[in-house]
Design an enzyme around this catalytic site. Structure first.
Site, PDB file in Angstrom:
ATOM      1  N   HIS A 367       0.814  -1.217   0.000  1.00  0.00           N
ATOM      2  CA  HIS A 367       0.000   0.000   0.000  1.00  0.00           C
ATOM      3  C   HIS A 367       0.838   1.253   0.000  1.00  0.00           C
ATOM      4  O   HIS A 367       0.514   2.239  -0.648  1.00  0.00           O
ATOM      5  CB  HIS A 367      -0.940  -0.025   1.197  1.00  0.00           C
ATOM      6  CG  HIS A 367      -1.738  -1.275   1.236  1.00  0.00           C
ATOM      7  ND1 HIS A 367      -2.377  -1.728   2.335  1.00  0.00           N
ATOM      8  CD2 HIS A 367      -1.961  -2.179   0.262  1.00  0.00           C
ATOM      9  CE1 HIS A 367      -2.968  -2.870   2.058  1.00  0.00           C
ATOM     10  NE2 HIS A 367      -2.728  -3.163   0.805  1.00  0.00           N
ATOM     11  N   CYS A 680      -6.248   1.185 -20.742  1.00  0.00           N
ATOM     12  CA  CYS A 680      -5.830   1.819 -19.485  1.00  0.00           C
ATOM     13  C   CYS A 680      -4.752   1.051 -18.737  1.00  0.00           C
ATOM     14  O   CYS A 680      -4.428   1.376 -17.608  1.00  0.00           O
ATOM     15  CB  CYS A 680      -7.031   2.060 -18.581  1.00  0.00           C
ATOM     16  SG  CYS A 680      -7.855   0.535 -18.082  1.00  0.00           S
TER      17      CYS A 680
HETATM   18  C1  PEP Z   1      -5.060  -3.831 -16.065  1.00  0.00           C
HETATM   19  O1  PEP Z   1      -5.176  -4.995 -15.708  1.00  0.00           O
HETATM   20  O2  PEP Z   1      -4.455  -3.478 -17.098  1.00  0.00           O
HETATM   21  C2  PEP Z   1      -5.649  -2.749 -15.254  1.00  0.00           C
HETATM   22  C3  PEP Z   1      -5.697  -1.518 -15.694  1.00  0.00           C
HETATM   23  O3  PEP Z   1      -6.098  -3.081 -14.030  1.00  0.00           O
HETATM   24  P1  PEP Z   1      -5.140  -3.291 -12.776  1.00  0.00           P
HETATM   25  O4  PEP Z   1      -3.754  -2.941 -13.183  1.00  0.00           O
HETATM   26  O5  PEP Z   1      -5.675  -2.414 -11.708  1.00  0.00           O
HETATM   27  O6  PEP Z   1      -5.323  -4.755 -12.521  1.00  0.00           O
END
Ligand code: PEP
Ligand code: MG
Length: 755
Positions: A367, A680
């Site tokens: 965290h 993303c």
């Molecule tokens: C991903 O898996 O690319 C994503 C954006 O989610 P996280 O990194 O939070 O798992």
């Protein structure tokens, strides 16, 4: 045969006098060995000091040939002295020459001595040297003699650590305690930081080593331990701890240790040798730390950590030093060095003075690492022994991109890094200049750049980076940094503030993505063989819909009179999306029925992170308002490589036809169905990869704040049409070897695009 043993208290008094004398370092050492030898009725007493090159040098001796001083050098692990340094354990032998590791150094004339007692000179669990006594007769030293020699070695530890001996050595052969050190760790948050060490838990300086009245010291120790026990009991009774969870377990372990007889006995034995209660705690703590560093079993290591914490508390109690307020007297350019740290503690520091963070523990998903990244504080984790090696005020440089830590750097190293920092600052200034420009390629195609966020502290980045909105708001971060499950009101408050900060820019909230590596400290940990493939994200949300419902409600209420965008993580089947969407619709009905002000518009989307979804797009796309590609998970599942496992995480290059073909067809499907597709994952935050994504048809990317400048400046220099032509050939041509990175770099160079 047992030598007459003069008693350590007298010795410690004499040593204290020698330490205070105005004499040279060598004279002081020479006097110390004479005193120890006389006191222990040993024919030999020698001090070996660990040097920067890892060897051990004879610095002083009484009884061996004096000519050997500064001449005899043992390699790391060589001989009995090397063994003591390596194991950090005392070695007690009645016939040293029988030991398989005995190594004969003719210049010392030690062959006539048979018995050998060596103890490590320890400070903060680090070995700084070895203190040895020897006798001609075959004899084993008694426990109290070993104890006394260990106590005496604390004086030498302070002397070595003070740097006093450095003057006696040529460059490159100084004692290791103050040498420049290059430490390696795990890069956790990007950026270079130059500054000075601030210990998160400052070492408690034990000023008085020698006790005047041992009985009084015993009583002081008892009182301190009693006070700690009472404090732990109080904490265990407070309501939120009594309910259970990890906190409770830790405190119960503390309580167990606070009543541990062995621990108490060791401290009392140390007091018995004539030292103060605090010196005794420090002695036991130092041994304990040395054991901790050698311990490979994670469970036992954790227990030793708890013991270490307990010793720290007792020391604080004895010396009356409170836990330091983290922000008090923080120097400019502070680099905080901690064994471990909770996210809330990091937020206590004055951000404007904080240049970096070094942790002995802490992985990428811890965290504190999440918060450090959010705050843009360069951070390196998993740096072994950092808190013992670094002293407050030491110069230190950290590189959060490579995981390098330079402690007490030489001027060359310092200059090189200072140049790196200047270079970065120049780049930052260039990024500032394009902050408010849209990201339009040279041939006129606009790519929308959105921000990845998840905490309050991220919100200023919206304006600082000139982002067009938030493309991924990771709602689980609020849950991960909290000590207890955030209530709906707290969620509502955060979502409202996020929407307020964004104004008319869109914000896409992702519902809780917990499970897998994202663990909530206050929730029961479910042991799964493969957590990444386990009960996580939307699976958990649909099976236990209470949490998901309340979260969706908070999002919808926060979005009264505005647009609300909600997306679901880890959707693997169309039915899951339908079910999740039904929850949103139910909540909308609920709000309407209760006359809440409604959002103007609700957009519901899915994350594409599970490969199976790639083959259900024709069914899925008509149902969604948008898609967002979570490339971090999608790629880990496509290549079957754990994203958190460094051994395999970089085994395959993402810039290779299998991944790029999949991403291209996904973008094309979105266009075909008239539904926007954003990406993303971290991929979008790397300029070369972001360039390729634009070439594959992505017109919307969501990135980390630090990536915004580099990606935008790349796009402004890009001729997208020419890239598309090159890319199509590279992806579609049958080829050997998977990576097309080199070919893409050739394109970048030929086009003069700066990455
Ligand atoms: C991903 O898996 O690319 C994503 C954006 O989610 P996280 O990194 O939070 O798992
Ligand atoms: Mg993901």
């Amino acid at each position: 045969m047992r030598a007459a043993f003069g008693g350590p208290r007298l010795l410690l008094r004499r040593l204290r006098e020698v330490m205070a004398e105005q004499i040279s370092a060598q004279e002081r050492l020479d006097k110390i060995v004479v005193l120890i030898a006389a006191n222990m009725v040993a024919e030999v007493c020698s001090v070996y000091v660990l040097r920067v090159d890892g060897t051990l040098e004879l610095y002083a001796t009484q009884g061996l040939n004096r000519e050997a001083v500064h001449l005899t050098v043992m390699r790391a692990g060589e001989g009995l002295v090397g063994l003591v340094a390596q194991t950090a354990d005392p070695l007690n032998l009645s016939d040293a020459q029988d030991h398989p590791q005995y190594s004969y150094k003719p210049e010392t004339g030690e062959e006539i001595f048979h018995s050998f007692l060596g103890v490590p000179i320890l400070r903060g669990g680090n070995t700084l040297g070895v203190l040895v006594v020897q006798n001609r007769a075959h004899r084993k030293y008694e426990e109290d003699e070993i104890e006394a020699l260990q106590t005496t070695s604390m004086v030498l530890a302070e002397m070595i650590a003070s740097g006093e001996l450095s003057a006696l050595a040529p460059p490159g052969q100084e004692p290791a305690a103050r040498r420049p050190l290059r430490l390696g760790g795990e890069p956790l948050a990007d950026g270079v930081g130059l500054g000075y060490v601030v210990l998160h838990e400052p070492r408690i300086l034990v000023k008085q080593l020698i006790a005047d009245d041992p009985n009084r010291e015993m009583a002081r120790l008892d009182q301190a331990v009693e006070a700690i026990r009472a404090a732990i009991d109080d904490m265990l009774e407070t309501e939120d701890v009594a309910r259970g969870g990890e906190h409770k377990d830790i405190l119960e372990a503390y309580r167990m240790f606070a009543h541990d007889r062995g621990f108490m006995r060791r401290m009392k034995e140390a007091i018995g040798t004539g030292i103060t209660a605090e010196a005794a705690v420090e002695r036991v703590q130092s041994d304990n730390r040395a054991r901790m560093m050698r311990q490979t079993d994670p469970y036992l290591r954790e227990r030793l950590h708890d013991l270490d914490d307990l010793a720290m508390r007792i020391l604080r109690q004895l010396t009356g030093s409170d836990h330091p307020a983290a922000s008090a007297d923080l120097p400019d350019n502070a680099i905080v060095v901690a064994r471990h740290m909770g996210p809330a503690s990091l937020l206590d520091y004055d951000r404007t003075r904080l240049r970096g963070l070094v942790l002995e523990e802490g992985g990428a998903t811890s965290h504190v690492a999440i918060v450090a990244r959010a705050l843009g504080i360069p951070t390196v984790g998993q740096v072994e022994n950092a808190t013992s090696l670094a002293d407050p005020g030491d110069a230190i440089i950290i590189d959060g991109a490579t995981g390098e830590v330079q402690l007490r750097p030489t001027s060359d190293v310092e200059n090189a890094y200072a140049e790196k920092v200047r270079f970065r600052a120049r780049r930052q200034a260039q990024y500032q200049a394009i902050r408010n420009k849209p990201a339009v390629t040279r041939d006129g195609v606009e790519i929308r750049l959105l921000l990845n966020a998840g905490l309050f502290v991220d919100l200023p980045f919206l304006d600082e980076t000139g982002a067009s909105g938030i493309g991924l708001f990771r709602t689980e971060l609020q849950f991960m940094v909290a000590n207890a499950l955030p209530r709906v009101a707290e969620q509502l408050d955060l979502y409202r503030k996020v929407l307020d900060a964004a104004g008319d820019r869109p914000v896409t909230f992702r519902t809780l993505d917990i499970g897998g590596d994202k663990v909530l400290p206050y929730m029961e940990v479910i042991q799964e063989e493969n957590p990444a493939l386990g009960w996580r994200a939307i699976r958990l949300g649909l099976d236990r819909p209470g949490l998901l419902r309340s979260q969706v409600r908070a999002m919808l209420r926060a979005g009264a009179g505005r647009e609300v965008r909600i997306m679901f993580p880890m959707i693997a089947a169309v039915e899951e999306f339908d079910e999740a969407k039904a929850i949103v619709e139910r909540e909308l009905t609920h709000l309407r029925r209760h006359d809440h002000r409604m959002p103007d518009r609700v957009q519901i989307g899915a994350m594409v992170e599970v490969p199976a979804l790639l083959f259900q797009l024709d069914e899925l796309l008509p149902r969604v308002d948008f898609l967002s590609v979570g490339s971090n998970d999608l790629i880990q599942f496509m290549f079957a490589v754990d994203r958190g496992n460094n051994r395999v995480a970089n085994r395959f290059d993402v810039l290779s036809p299998p991944i790029l073909r999949a991403l291209r067809s996904l973008a094309a499907k979105g266009r075909e169905h008239g539904k926007p597709v954003t990406l993303c994952g971290e991929l979008a935050s790397r300029p070369l990869e972001a360039m390729v994504l634009a070439g594959l048809g992505y017109r919307s990317l969501s990135l980390s704040p630090a990536a915004m400048g580099p990606v935008k400046s790349m796009l402004l220099e890009l001729d997208l049409g020419r890239l598309e032509a090159v890319l199509t050939k590279l992806i579609d041509e049958p080829r050997q070897g998977v990576s097309i990175r080199d070919k893409l770099m050739e394109f970048v160079e030929a086009e003069g695009v700066t990455l």
